[in-house]
Design an enzyme around this catalytic site. Structure first.
Site, PDB file in Angstrom:
ATOM      1  CG  ASP A 151      85.769  14.389  21.191  1.00  0.00           C
ATOM      2  OD1 ASP A 151      84.848  13.723  20.716  1.00  0.00           O
ATOM      3  OD2 ASP A 151      86.405  15.233  20.523  1.00  0.00           O
TER       4      ASP A 151
HETATM    5  C1  GLC Z   1      85.396  16.622  17.527  1.00  0.00           C
HETATM    6  C2  GLC Z   1      84.932  15.188  17.429  1.00  0.00           C
HETATM    7  C3  GLC Z   1      86.060  14.201  17.355  1.00  0.00           C
HETATM    8  C4  GLC Z   1      87.219  14.827  16.625  1.00  0.00           C
HETATM    9  C5  GLC Z   1      87.745  15.947  17.500  1.00  0.00           C
HETATM   10  C6  GLC Z   1      88.915  16.695  16.847  1.00  0.00           C
HETATM   11  O1  GLC Z   1      84.563  17.355  18.380  1.00  0.00           O
HETATM   12  O2  GLC Z   1      84.018  14.719  18.402  1.00  0.00           O
HETATM   13  O3  GLC Z   1      85.564  13.022  16.709  1.00  0.00           O
HETATM   14  O4  GLC Z   1      88.223  13.863  16.394  1.00  0.00           O
HETATM   15  O5  GLC Z   1      86.738  16.861  17.875  1.00  0.00           O
HETATM   16  O6  GLC Z   1      88.464  17.353  15.702  1.00  0.00           O
END
Ligand code: GLC
Length: 748
Positions: free
Chosen positions: A286
Site C-alpha cells: 500500500d
Molecule cells: C491508499 C489506500 C489504498 C489505495 C492506495 C493508492 O492509501 O490505502 O487502498 O489503493 O493508497 O491510492
C-alpha cells in the site's frame, strides 16, 4: 504429453518458481529477464505516483526530476494516478522510447466504484445482494477506467469489518465473510472480464491483505490483533474467493497483524497467499507501507524495511522508494536472494504480457474511445439501476411511502438534498465534483410540488480528499426557515447524514450519530410536522435511536453515485420497490461497537438467574437497531413450509416457501443461516451460508432451496485446518439475521 511432463518437472525444482504453463509467454518472460540487469529487475518492482510534468519537457528538479530520470533509465515498473489517455500515452513513450529495454509501464488507479460515471459506494452496492448487478457495475467501471488508458485498478477492497467508526467501511462489502466472498468474486469478474488484454478490462487487486478492517477502536491505520481463528474464518475467506476468481494482484495492508507489519508478513504473503493458495499474481504494497515498517518499529531504517518486505513477498513498492534505493545492494551483499527478485519480476512481467502491453504499449490509449465511453448514456443507466437496488427501506409506518403523488406539498430539508458531490462518495478520483444528480434534481424530474430549505449547514467551506471536513456545530442560521417550511407541508423529506468526505480513508469517527446540528434540526422539524421521511446519505452505519423511534419512514440511501437523486425519487414515488438489505449491522449506540451478527454465544448469553451476571449492558440493549440482512419492501413476504432433506450423505437440502402477501411486485433476499451449537471450537450463533434474491408478484409463492455441503458446514480451526464435524446443526431461513423459520438436522 511432453507439455504435462515438463510442467511436472518445474514443480520439483523450486516452490518459489511460478508453475507457469509451458507457453510462449513463459519463454518470452524468461528470455526478457535473461537480458535484464539487476537494476532493471528492481525497477520493475518500483511504482511511483504520477506527476504532471512527466509529459512535458523533463522536470527541472525535485521529486519529479528524480522520477523522470528513473522512468528513462528503466527504474520504474508502474505508475498510479495518471489521468487520461494523453497523459498515459506521453508517460508510456518516455519509458518505451528512452529506457534500454523499453519495458512498458502498467498504469493503475483507484477505480473503486466507477471512473467518470460513478456507481454507488461498494457498501451500498453490497446492500443490493445482487451479484449480477454488482458484477455489471464493476464491468462499467473497468470499461471507463481502461478507456482513460488505465490497465489496473486497486479494487475490490475485500476487507471484512465490524466497526462503523472506521471510515473505510464504505469501501467494502460489510461484516460477513460469506456475502463478502460472493461479492469479491463478482467484482473481480466484473473488472477483469474474460480477457485482460481487452481494452475494456482492468487487472483487479484484492486489498488490503490482511486484517485492515479490524483496526482497534475503528481508528484508521491502528493496530490489529486478532487470533488465527478469526483470521481464517472471517478475514481471509473473501481474499481466497478473490484469488479463486482469478484476481491478478493483491495489495497488502498498512496495519501490523499480531505484531508483524502486513507488508513484511511472510506468513500472509508467502505461506498462505503464494503457498497454500498457489497465487501466481503479484503483491503491491500500500502507499508507503514498506517505509512504514520502520514507523511500526519493525525495522531500523528504510534498507531493513526493504529487506523485510522483499523477503516477505511484497513484489512491488508503492511510493516508499525503498526498493529503488536499497534492493540492488541487498541482493549484491546476499541479504536478499536474487531468486526472490526473479520471482517478483516474473509475476509483474506476466501481468504486463497478459494485459497485452508488450504487443502494443499504447493499446489502451485511444482518444475517441475515451470520449465515447466516459460520457455514456448506457453507463448512466447502469449506475441508476445499481443505485435503486442499493437503497434499503428501514422503516415505513402506516405506509407513508411510497408518497401519494407529486401534487402532495413536500418540504425538502437538509444541505445534502442539494449536494451534487457527496453522493459520489470519497473514492471519486476520476470523476468531477458536482456531477451527481441531487435529491432536489431527482424530485424536480418528478415535478414534485416542493419547497426547499437547507436548514443549518452540515459543513463549511469546500472539503477535499485530503483535508478534514469542517462540521458546523454552532451556526443555526436556516433553522427557522426550515421549521417554517415544514409547517406548511403535508410531508417533510429530510435528507440528512454525512458529507462524502466524512467516510473513506482517514475518516474515522467516535460518534456515529447525525453529525453537526442535524439531530437538532430533525427534532425541531418533527415538533411542528411529524410526517417525515428521513432519507439517509452516509458512508457507514449510523446510530439513530431517536429517529428509529420517532420518524415514520426511513430509507438508507448511502452515497449512490452519479444517479443518486433519480434513484431516490423513483423509490420515494414507488416506481421502484426498494429491495436492499443491510450488509452491516446498524448499532443503537456507538458503545456497542464492534457489533456484528455472527458473534459467539458467550458463557452467559441470557439472564437465567435473574441477576446481573450475564453478558449485557446496564444502559443499552445487546441487539442492533437494524440487524444484518434487514430491509423492508412496499409489499410483504411470508415464509412457510421449511423442509430439511438429509437423505443425501454428501449434502443437506433446506427449502422454504416464500409468498408475496402484499399487493405489488417486490424482491426479497431469502437468507439461510446455520449454527453448530456444539463444536470443538465455539461457532458463531449464526453464519450466513446461502442467500437468494427473488422477485415475486402480488400473491405469488416460490420454493427456495439451499444445498449445504461440508464446504458450508465446516470451519477453519486456529491452525488453518478446515474441518466439518458431525453433530447437530440448527438452520434459520428468513429475511434477516434475527428472524426466520428454524429447524435442525444431524450431520454424520
Ligand atoms: C491508499 C489506500 C489504498 C489505495 C492506495 C493508492 O492509501 O490505502 O487502498 O489503493 O493508497 O491510492
Amino acid at each position: 504429453m511432453i507439455r504435462f511432463y515438463f510442467t511436472m518437472v518445474l514443480v520439483c525444482i523450486s516452490p518459489l518458481l511460478i508453475c507457469a504453463q509451458t507457453t510462449d509467454m513463459d519463454a518470452k518472460i524468461r528470455e526478457l529477464m535473461s537480458r535484464m540487469t539487476l537494476a532493471e529487475k528492481v525497477g520493475q518492482m518500483n511504482q511511483y505516483n504520477g506527476f504532471y510534468e512527466a509529459t512535458g519537457p523533463a522536470p527541472a528538479a525535485g521529486d519529479a526530476r528524480l522520477k523522470y530520470e528513473h522512468l528513462t533509465s528503466g527504474k520504474v515498473g508502474s505508475v498510479l494516478n495518471v489521468r487520461g489517455v494523453d497523459e498515459v500515452r506521453e508517460m508510456q513513450k518516455v519509458v518505451v522510447e528512452n529506457s534500454r529495454l523499453g519495458i512498458p509501464l502498467i498504469f493503475a488507479s483507484d477505480v473503486i466504484h466507477g471512473y467518470k460515471t460513478l456507481a454507488p459506494i461498494p457498501l451500498a452496492e453490497a446492500a443490493s445482494w445482487d451479484l449480477e448487478a454488482i458484477q455489471q457495475s464493476a464491468r462499467m467501471a473497468a470499461t471507463e477506467g481502461a478507456a482513460t488508458g488505465l490497465n489496473w485498478t486497486f479494487a475490490p477492497m475485500v476487507d471484512i469489518y465490524r466497526d462503523a467508526r472506521w471510515g473505510r467501511v464504505m469501501e467494502g462489502a460489510g461484516e460477513d465473510p460469506f456475502l463478502g466472498s460472493k461479492i469479491a468474486a463478482a467484482r473481480v469478474r466484473g473488472f477483469q472480464g474474460d480477457d485482460l488484454s481487452a481494452t475494456n478490462t482492468l487487472l483487479a487487486c484484492a486489498k488490503h491483505f490482511a486484517g485492515y478492517g479490524f483496526a482497534e477502536a475503528g481508528r484508521d491505520y491502528n493496530t490489529v490483533d486478532v487470533g488465527t481463528y478469526t483470521l481464517h474464518n472471517v478475514i481471509l475467506p473473501p481474499f481466497k474467493a478473490a484469488a479463486e476468481a482469478g484476481v491478478g494482484t493483491f495489495m497488502n495492508a498498512f496495519n501490523i497483524l499480531n505484531g508483524v507489519p502486513a507488508t513484511a508478513d511472510a506468513f500472509l504473503q508467502r505461506d498462505i497467499l503464494k503457498g497454500d493458495w498457489n497465487f501466481d499474481g503479484f503483491v503491491v504494497s500500500d502507499w508507503g507501507s514498506i517505509k512504514e515498517i520502520a514507523f511500526h518499529g519493525a525495522a531500523g531504517d528504510l534498507k531493513e524495511a526493504a529487506r523485510r518486505a522483499a523477503i516477505a513477498g511484497s513484489d512491488m513498492d508503492m511510493e516508499s522508494y525503498a526498493y529503488v534505493k536499497h534492493l540492488e545492494e541487498l541482493v549484491e551483499t546476499g541479504a536478499v536472494d536474487e531468486a526472490l527478485i526473479d520471482d517478483a519480476v516474473y509475476r509483474i512481467l506476466k501481468a504486463k504480457f497478459e494485459l497485452g502491453l508488450f504487443d502494443d504499449p499504447y493499446a489502451y490509449c485511444d482518444n475517441e474511445r475515451e470520449e465515447e465511453l466516459l460520457y455514456n448514456e448506457k453507463h448512466q443507466e447502469i449506475a441508476l439501476d445499481m443505485a435503486k437496488r442499493s437503497i434499503v427501506l428501514l422503516k415505513n409506518e402506516d405506509d407513508l411511502l411510497p408518497l401519494a403523488g407529486n401534487d402532495q406539498k413536500v418540504a425538502v430539508i437538509g444541505q445534502l438534498a442539494n449536494d451534487k458531490t457527496s453522493p459520489l462518495g470519497s473514492w471519486r478520483i476520476g470523476s468531477d465534483d458536482g456531477t451527481a444528480v441531487s435529491v432536489i434534481e431527482g424530485l424536480a424530474a418528478y415535478e414534485v410540488n416542493m419547497s426547499y430549505a437547507q436548514g443549518p449547514a452540515l459543513w463549511r467551506g469546500n472539503p477535499s480528499f485530503v483535508t478534514e471536513v469542517e462540521v458546523n456545530e454552532s451556526d443555526r442560521s436556516g433553522m427557522e426557515e426550515a421549521v417554517a417550511a415544514a409547517k406548511e407541508a403535508e410531508v417533510v423529506l429530510m435528507v440528512l447524514g454525512e458529507h462524502g468526505f466524512m467516510s473513506g480513508e482517514g475518516r474515522s469517527r467516535t460518534d456515529i450519530g447525525l453529525p453537526g446540528l442535524q439531530q437538532e434540526l430533525l427534532e425541531a422539524v418533527h415538533a411542528v410536522n411529524p410526517n417525515i421521511v428521513l432519507v439517509l446519505m452516509n458512508g457507514r452505519p449510523l446510530a439513530l435511536p431517536w429517529a428509529a423511534e420517532n420518524i415514520p419512514a426511513i430509507i438508507e440511501a448511502w452515497q449512490l453515485g452519479s444517479q443518486s437523486g433519480n434513484a431516490i425519487a423513483q423509490v420515494l414515488y414507488g416506481d421502484y420497490n426498494p429491495s436492499g438489505h443491510l450488509p452491516m449491522s446498524f448499532p443503537r449506540s456507538v458503545g456497542q461497537v464492534p457489533l456484528y451478527y455472527n458473534h459467539f454465544s458467550t458463557g452467559r448469553p441470557t439472564n437465567q438467574e435473574n441477576n446481573v451476571f450475564w453478558t449485557h449492558y446496564i444502559d443499552e440493549k445487546n441487539t442492533p437497531l437494524f440487524p444484518f440482512g434487514y430491509g423492508l419492501s412496499y409489499t410483504s413476504f411470508a415464509y412457510s413450509a421449511l423442509q430439511i432433506d438429509d437423505t443425501d450423505p454428501n449434502a443437506v437440502e433446506v427449502s422454504v416457501v416464500v409468498m408475496n402477501t402484499g399487493n405489488r411486485t417486490g424482491e426479497e433476499v431469502v437468507q439461510l443461516y446455520i449454527h453448530d451449537p456444539a463444536a470443538t471450537y465455539a461457532r458463531p450463533v449464526r453464519e450466513l451460508k446461502g442467500f437468494e434474491k427473488i422477485e415475486l408478484s402480488a400473491g405469488e409463492a416460490q420454493t427456495v432451496t439451499f444445498r449445504l455441503t461440508p464446504k458450508e458446514l465446516g470451519y477453519y480451526q486456529p491452525d488453518g485446518t478446515f474441518v466439518t464435524e458431525p453433530g447437530t446443526f440448527n438452520v434459520q431461513v428468513g429475511p434477516h439475521a434475527l428472524e426466520g423459520l428454524q429447524g435442525s438436522f444431524e450431520w454424520e
